[in-house]
Motif scaffolding. Sequence first.
Motif, mmCIF file in Angstrom:
data_model
loop_
_atom_site.group_PDB
_atom_site.id
_atom_site.type_symbol
_atom_site.label_atom_id
_atom_site.label_comp_id
_atom_site.label_asym_id
_atom_site.label_seq_id
_atom_site.Cartn_x
_atom_site.Cartn_y
_atom_site.Cartn_z
ATOM 1 N N ALA A 142 -27.759 30.281 -11.569
ATOM 2 C CA ALA A 142 -27.241 31.181 -10.527
ATOM 3 C C ALA A 142 -28.240 32.299 -10.231
ATOM 4 O O ALA A 142 -28.461 32.671 -9.067
ATOM 5 C CB ALA A 142 -25.903 31.764 -10.961
ATOM 6 N N LYS A 143 -28.840 32.814 -11.281
ATOM 7 C CA LYS A 143 -29.840 33.872 -11.104
ATOM 8 C C LYS A 143 -31.054 33.354 -10.334
ATOM 9 O O LYS A 143 -31.568 34.024 -9.434
ATOM 10 C CB LYS A 143 -30.281 34.398 -12.478
ATOM 11 C CG LYS A 143 -31.307 35.516 -12.398
ATOM 12 C CD LYS A 143 -31.692 36.010 -13.786
ATOM 13 C CE LYS A 143 -32.731 37.125 -13.707
ATOM 14 N NZ LYS A 143 -33.128 37.598 -15.068
ATOM 15 N N GLU B 238 -33.507 45.836 -8.390
ATOM 16 C CA GLU B 238 -32.054 45.906 -8.191
ATOM 17 C C GLU B 238 -31.383 44.611 -8.635
ATOM 18 O O GLU B 238 -30.300 44.639 -9.221
ATOM 19 C CB GLU B 238 -31.744 46.192 -6.715
ATOM 20 C CG GLU B 238 -31.990 47.627 -6.294
ATOM 21 C CD GLU B 238 -31.179 48.621 -7.106
ATOM 22 O OE1 GLU B 238 -29.946 48.432 -7.221
ATOM 23 O OE2 GLU B 238 -31.779 49.566 -7.662
ATOM 24 N N LEU B 239 -32.031 43.478 -8.340
ATOM 25 C CA LEU B 239 -31.473 42.198 -8.791
ATOM 26 C C LEU B 239 -31.380 42.135 -10.309
ATOM 27 O O LEU B 239 -30.442 41.569 -10.869
ATOM 28 C CB LEU B 239 -32.340 41.037 -8.297
ATOM 29 C CG LEU B 239 -32.111 40.496 -6.884
ATOM 30 C CD1 LEU B 239 -32.936 39.227 -6.678
ATOM 31 C CD2 LEU B 239 -30.642 40.194 -6.646
ATOM 32 N N GLY B 240 -32.384 42.700 -10.967
ATOM 33 C CA GLY B 240 -32.432 42.672 -12.424
ATOM 34 C C GLY B 240 -31.289 43.422 -13.081
ATOM 35 O O GLY B 240 -30.982 43.203 -14.262
ATOM 36 N N LYS B 241 -30.648 44.305 -12.324
ATOM 37 C CA LYS B 241 -29.543 45.094 -12.876
ATOM 38 C C LYS B 241 -28.195 44.373 -12.766
ATOM 39 O O LYS B 241 -27.203 44.805 -13.339
ATOM 40 C CB LYS B 241 -29.456 46.438 -12.139
ATOM 41 C CG LYS B 241 -30.686 47.309 -12.283
ATOM 42 C CD LYS B 241 -30.575 48.546 -11.402
ATOM 43 C CE LYS B 241 -31.861 49.380 -11.451
ATOM 44 N NZ LYS B 241 -31.788 50.540 -10.526
ATOM 45 N N LYS B 242 -28.180 43.262 -12.002
ATOM 46 C CA LYS B 242 -26.920 42.574 -11.744
ATOM 47 C C LYS B 242 -26.659 41.473 -12.778
ATOM 48 O O LYS B 242 -27.588 40.823 -13.241
ATOM 49 C CB LYS B 242 -26.938 41.964 -10.339
ATOM 50 C CG LYS B 242 -27.007 42.999 -9.228
ATOM 51 C CD LYS B 242 -27.034 42.319 -7.862
ATOM 52 C CE LYS B 242 -27.075 43.350 -6.737
ATOM 53 N NZ LYS B 242 -27.102 42.717 -5.399
ATOM 54 N N PRO B 243 -25.379 41.268 -13.130
ATOM 55 C CA PRO B 243 -25.036 40.169 -14.057
ATOM 56 C C PRO B 243 -24.935 38.833 -13.305
ATOM 57 O O PRO B 243 -24.555 38.790 -12.132
ATOM 58 C CB PRO B 243 -23.662 40.589 -14.588
ATOM 59 C CG PRO B 243 -23.057 41.394 -13.465
ATOM 60 C CD PRO B 243 -24.205 42.088 -12.777
ATOM 61 N N VAL C 251 -32.632 34.813 -6.861
ATOM 62 C CA VAL C 251 -34.037 35.258 -6.820
ATOM 63 C C VAL C 251 -34.799 34.507 -5.731
ATOM 64 O O VAL C 251 -35.582 35.095 -4.975
ATOM 65 C CB VAL C 251 -34.723 35.050 -8.194
ATOM 66 C CG1 VAL C 251 -36.235 35.252 -8.085
ATOM 67 C CG2 VAL C 251 -34.144 36.013 -9.225
ATOM 68 N N SER C 252 -34.560 33.200 -5.625
ATOM 69 C CA SER C 252 -35.210 32.396 -4.581
ATOM 70 C C SER C 252 -34.840 32.911 -3.198
ATOM 71 O O SER C 252 -35.698 33.059 -2.316
ATOM 72 C CB SER C 252 -34.802 30.932 -4.729
ATOM 73 O OG SER C 252 -35.330 30.161 -3.662
ATOM 74 N N GLU C 253 -33.570 33.199 -3.000
ATOM 75 C CA GLU C 253 -33.106 33.721 -1.703
ATOM 76 C C GLU C 253 -33.712 35.080 -1.411
ATOM 77 O O GLU C 253 -34.025 35.401 -0.254
ATOM 78 C CB GLU C 253 -31.578 33.797 -1.700
ATOM 79 C CG GLU C 253 -30.911 32.428 -1.678
ATOM 80 C CD GLU C 253 -29.410 32.500 -1.926
ATOM 81 O OE1 GLU C 253 -28.921 33.590 -2.307
ATOM 82 O OE2 GLU C 253 -28.741 31.461 -1.753
#
Length: 527
Positions: free
Chosen positions: A219-220, A208-213, A224-226
């Motif tokens: 920032a990415k 799901e994260l991979g789909k977000k800009p 991802v760390s969080e």
Amino acid sequence: MMKFNFTNKGKDTTVNYMGAKAYKMTPEMELYSTVVTCMVDDSYYESNADRKSRISNLIAKCSPEFVARLAVYARTEMNLRSVPVILAVELAKLYSGNEIVKRTVAGIVNRADEITEILAYYQTANKREGTKKLNRLSKQVQKGLIESFNKFDEYQFAKYNRGSAVSLRDALFLVHPKAKDEAQQAIFDKIVSDDLATPYTWETELSELGKKPFENERAKAKVVSEKWQELLASGKLGYMAILRNLRNIVTKSSSEALDIALNVLTDEQRIRQSKQMPFRYLSAFLEINKLAKESAIFEEEKAKIKRTSEALEKALVTSCDNIPACKGKTAILSDNSGSMYGDRGGKSLVSAMSARKSADIANLFAVLYWNKCEDTYVGLFGDRLIDAGLDRKANVFENFETINRAAKKCGPSTESGIFEYMKHLIKSRTMVDRIVIFSDCQVGTGCKWYDSKGNRRDNFNRLFQKYLKINPSVKVYTVDLRGYGNSMTQDNGNVVLVSGWSEKIFDMIYYIEQGSSVTEEIMKINL
């Protein structure tokens, strides 16, 4: 009760893949050794199809009780997944009306996707084609799967509800399980309507994260760390998932997230429950070790790498604390000849999902066993015999790297080193209580040629019989890491075959030294 200590009088001989004289096993022994070293991939000497065909033929020669218990043993003790499915389905083809099939099927289904795996293999094994591939399902297989359906909750079904040839929905319509209560019926209804809640897993969350800009890579990386911290803090990340993702956790998450991961990895109860094979810890360590050798890493990452390596060491040692400290003098011989490393196609890899070779497992087991036995010699054999040079002050992974460096001196073409060791024992009249050989058990020095020292074909067995006259009480454990179906020695009551990639092989050695046998231990498995 069947005995696994076998006796051949010289007539039950065969030829191994090296062209050397070898000795046939009982069907039970051959099936056991084949099953516990099987990841259903091509191996160096044998294709996937040939191995499955051999398993099928062997099942017909063994009692259904032994096959059933072996299937459950392979799944619950050795933590194998594919080969128990083969055993259960092939057993059903021969004993379709026997209730032992139901108990076997129910006994090997520990994950929701194993329901569909059984059905997928069932249609393949029975050569079902057309639109109704799974009609006329064996009643005993069906009963076993009915019982299995009631083992899982919605999360477990959703986690393994994949777009495979046989879906959970297909399985539900075919098996017709009876829900144990209203809540279970609601889950079955969701399977039918394809409305299972999306499972909370690292794959789905990161997907799901991979789909977000994102504005930029920084920032990415922060998000991802969080996310890794959230996943770990949730307590829903499985042991294997953490083990497989350690590199990501070290490089992409915080020290606090890593603390959570390492606490799980070193938790004794979680280690026991996970039943990871030793080579899984080795793979994780080697992956982390690559990080340590990269130049562009910061001090904080170096500290994280050190903590991670120490945690993996602790987890591995804890997982293998069942290794018995055998009394007396032990000689360990680890095969580092060519077939243990494989060809460029990777046909000595333990599975398609792993980069570990058969030699890695042999050398790791040698270190683990040496670690528990004080009066122990470790030799590596290939073209030459090489002293492993292990250090009692070093840890397991450090000694593994030591043994791997030494192995490069062995020479890959032949197994002359093992003949060299046996000749040394005979000439020096050295007395050892046991010889433990980690190998693919294809010992020979080539198909048609002689080496410079005069060794050829079945010389190992000839030398062993000669050594028996000097030391008649010696025990030889041939730990078969590939399961090709023959032994390299003729037994006079002194030779025991043990097989597999799990630390459970050491349990078997212990039981045998206490007067039991491998099959006796397998036959204790409850169905």
